[in-house]
Design an enzyme around this catalytic site. Structure first.
Site, PDB file in Angstrom:
ATOM      1  N   PHE A   1      -8.247  -5.036  12.515  1.00  0.00           N
ATOM      2  CA  PHE A   1      -8.257  -6.437  12.943  1.00  0.00           C
ATOM      3  C   PHE A   1      -9.672  -6.950  13.196  1.00  0.00           C
ATOM      4  CE2 PHE A   1      -6.171  -9.920  15.531  1.00  0.00           C
ATOM      5  CZ  PHE A   1      -5.317 -10.326  14.523  1.00  0.00           C
ATOM      6  N   GLY A   2     -10.648  -6.316  12.552  1.00  0.00           N
ATOM      7  CA  GLY A   2     -12.040  -6.723  12.706  1.00  0.00           C
ATOM      8  C   GLY A   2     -12.794  -5.986  13.797  1.00  0.00           C
TER       9      GLY A   2
ATOM     10  N   LEU B   1      -9.973  -2.357   8.919  1.00  0.00           N
ATOM     11  CA  LEU B   1     -11.027  -2.687   9.883  1.00  0.00           C
ATOM     12  C   LEU B   1     -10.456  -2.924  11.277  1.00  0.00           C
ATOM     13  CD1 LEU B   1     -13.231  -5.075   7.714  1.00  0.00           C
ATOM     14  CD2 LEU B   1     -13.637  -2.667   8.265  1.00  0.00           C
TER      15      LEU B   1
ATOM     16  N   LEU C   1     -13.580  -2.889  14.055  1.00  0.00           N
ATOM     17  CA  LEU C   1     -14.513  -1.883  13.557  1.00  0.00           C
ATOM     18  C   LEU C   1     -15.791  -2.489  12.991  1.00  0.00           C
ATOM     19  CD1 LEU C   1     -11.945   0.615  12.057  1.00  0.00           C
ATOM     20  CD2 LEU C   1     -13.612   1.128  13.859  1.00  0.00           C
ATOM     21  N   THR C   2     -15.854  -3.809  12.871  1.00  0.00           N
ATOM     22  CA  THR C   2     -17.118  -4.448  12.483  1.00  0.00           C
ATOM     23  C   THR C   2     -18.077  -4.508  13.663  1.00  0.00           C
ATOM     24  OG1 THR C   2     -16.442  -6.703  13.091  1.00  0.00           O
ATOM     25  CG2 THR C   2     -15.825  -5.932  10.896  1.00  0.00           C
ATOM     26  N   GLY C   3     -17.541  -4.396  14.880  1.00  0.00           N
ATOM     27  CA  GLY C   3     -18.349  -4.484  16.088  1.00  0.00           C
ATOM     28  C   GLY C   3     -18.506  -5.891  16.621  1.00  0.00           C
ATOM     29  N   LYS C   4     -17.923  -6.871  15.941  1.00  0.00           N
ATOM     30  CA  LYS C   4     -18.182  -8.260  16.333  1.00  0.00           C
ATOM     31  C   LYS C   4     -17.512  -8.660  17.648  1.00  0.00           C
ATOM     32  CE  LYS C   4     -14.491 -10.164  13.397  1.00  0.00           C
ATOM     33  NZ  LYS C   4     -14.224 -11.038  12.217  1.00  0.00           N
TER      34      LYS C   4
ATOM     35  N   SER D   1      -5.026  -3.253   7.518  1.00  0.00           N
ATOM     36  CA  SER D   1      -5.885  -3.282   8.716  1.00  0.00           C
ATOM     37  C   SER D   1      -6.905  -2.148   8.720  1.00  0.00           C
ATOM     38  CB  SER D   1      -5.044  -3.237   9.995  1.00  0.00           C
ATOM     39  OG  SER D   1      -4.328  -4.442  10.165  1.00  0.00           O
TER      40      SER D   1
ATOM     41  N   TYR E   1       4.068 -15.119   5.601  1.00  0.00           N
ATOM     42  CA  TYR E   1       2.680 -15.542   5.784  1.00  0.00           C
ATOM     43  C   TYR E   1       2.537 -17.045   5.621  1.00  0.00           C
ATOM     44  CZ  TYR E   1       1.258 -10.620   5.233  1.00  0.00           C
ATOM     45  OH  TYR E   1       1.090  -9.266   5.367  1.00  0.00           O
TER      46      TYR E   1
END
Length: 345
Positions: A237-238, A235, A240-243, A233, A53
């Site tokens: 990779f994001g 979400l 599932l936030t809908g963004k 993960s 990382y």
């Protein structure tokens, strides 16, 4: 905050784990330290990182995440925190990590842990994980297992023998796996028991509303061997936030690193995400918190790894602990899973 026992260990980890792979690219050193302080204030005692990382992996930022954590860690009460990091599995394309000659042999494992200990500014690592197997497996959303891709590998027994010596030397306490398969889980467990070598206590694999593959076979393998899932993960990779449903924010992870999102560009992903968000709206839930609460509700999940680039995101993620999903919500979630099964495995 609830604390759960990690496998057959004496480690009691918070049910939320702070993931840190954004430190060094998306997050500066001060932002990383602010996140770490906030997480600990909220009761998180479990911090996960890796020698590779920050991500996406590249030579300019490799090791920065551990460095940022190390600068913060020396100011903390070390024995109150559980620090997890990872040794990279074989990946010749990572030419900047041990010159791409990075099979999990004794020399490479010992070199990796010494470098991580130095960056983290600590004498020991609580949970040392194999980031991905030292053999060919179908990883990160790739298709079916291809026997023609099999190649050279370090025998699992040899890997376990090295980790046994590192445990005896006090440089690590416990061993974990990541991105592993049912066969790998069972082989590590069998050899450890048969030869008196260190038992694996955890596995860090992707698990979310869009990827419930763990439930099919790995859940059985882990249950029978008392191995805890650290779900990464959660979400997706994001997604599932809908963004990302309308347009991609320029400063988001997908906006900054579009190639890093290939795993989630699959059939039925948008349909599934839209359906899950509709459930959240119906029950007056935040899509983010519903997705995290679902992962936390699974019997095989010991800790859910969350990552954030802002304190506001981190707060929302941690506040998901206040959400308990009703049976009605869980039933509707299962109906969507049946309609769009695992769109992003």
């Amino acid at each position: 905050m609830k604390y759960n026992t990690l496998g057959d260990s004496d480690l009691r980890v918070s049910e939320i784990c702070l993931g840190t792979m954004t430190y060094g690219q998306q997050n500066t050193r001060p932002q990383a330290h602010q996140q770490l302080d906030y997480a600990v204030e909220r009761g998180i005692n479990f911090i996960d990182t890796a020698e590779t990382y920050s991500t996406p992996m590249n030579p300019k930022t490799q090791g920065k995440t551990e460095e940022y954590i190390g600068e913060w860690l020396v100011k903390q009460q070390r024995d109150r925190l559980i620090i997890a990091t990872k040794v990279a599995g074989y990946a010749p394309q990572l030419s900047w990590i041990r010159e791409g000659k990075n099979h999990l042999n004794r020399k490479n494992i010992e070199q990796a842990i010494e470098a991580s200990l130095k960056r983290l500014k600590t004498d020991y690592i609580d949970l040392y994980q194999i980031h991905w197997p030292d053999r060919y497996v179908s990883l990160f959303g790739r298709a079916n297992y291809d026997i023609a891709s099999r190649g050279e590998t370090v025998p699992i027994q040899e890997q376990l023998e090295v980790f046994a010596d590192l445990i005896k030397a006090g440089k690590m306490r416990y061993l974990g796996l990541s991105n592993e398969t049912p066969w790998g889980v069972c082989e590590f467990s069998h050899l450890a028991k048969q030869l008196g070598l260190p038992k694996v206590i955890s596995i860090q694999n992707s698990y979310s509303l869009l990827n419930r593959v763990f439930e099919i076979h790995l859940s059985e393998a882990c249950y029978e061997n008392n191995i805890s899932l650290l779900a990464y993960s959660p979400l997706a990779f994001g997604h599932l936030t809908g963004k990302y449903l309308e347009e991609i924010p320029a400063n988001s992870r997908v906006g900054l690193f579009p190639k890093f999102d290939d795993r989630y560009q699959k059939t039925n992903k948008i349909e599934a995400v839209t359906s899950y968000i509709e459930i959240a709206k119906k029950y007056d839930l935040s899509p983010t918190q519903m997705a995290l609460a679902f992962v936390r509700s699974r019997w095989f999940v010991t800790s859910t790894i969350i990552g954030a680039t802002t304190i506001a995101q981190l707060q929302e993620n941690i506040d998901s602990l206040n959400i308990e999903l009703s049976q009605e919500v869980l039933t509707e979630i299962d109906e969507i899973q049946a309609r769009y099964p695992n769109p992003t495995p």
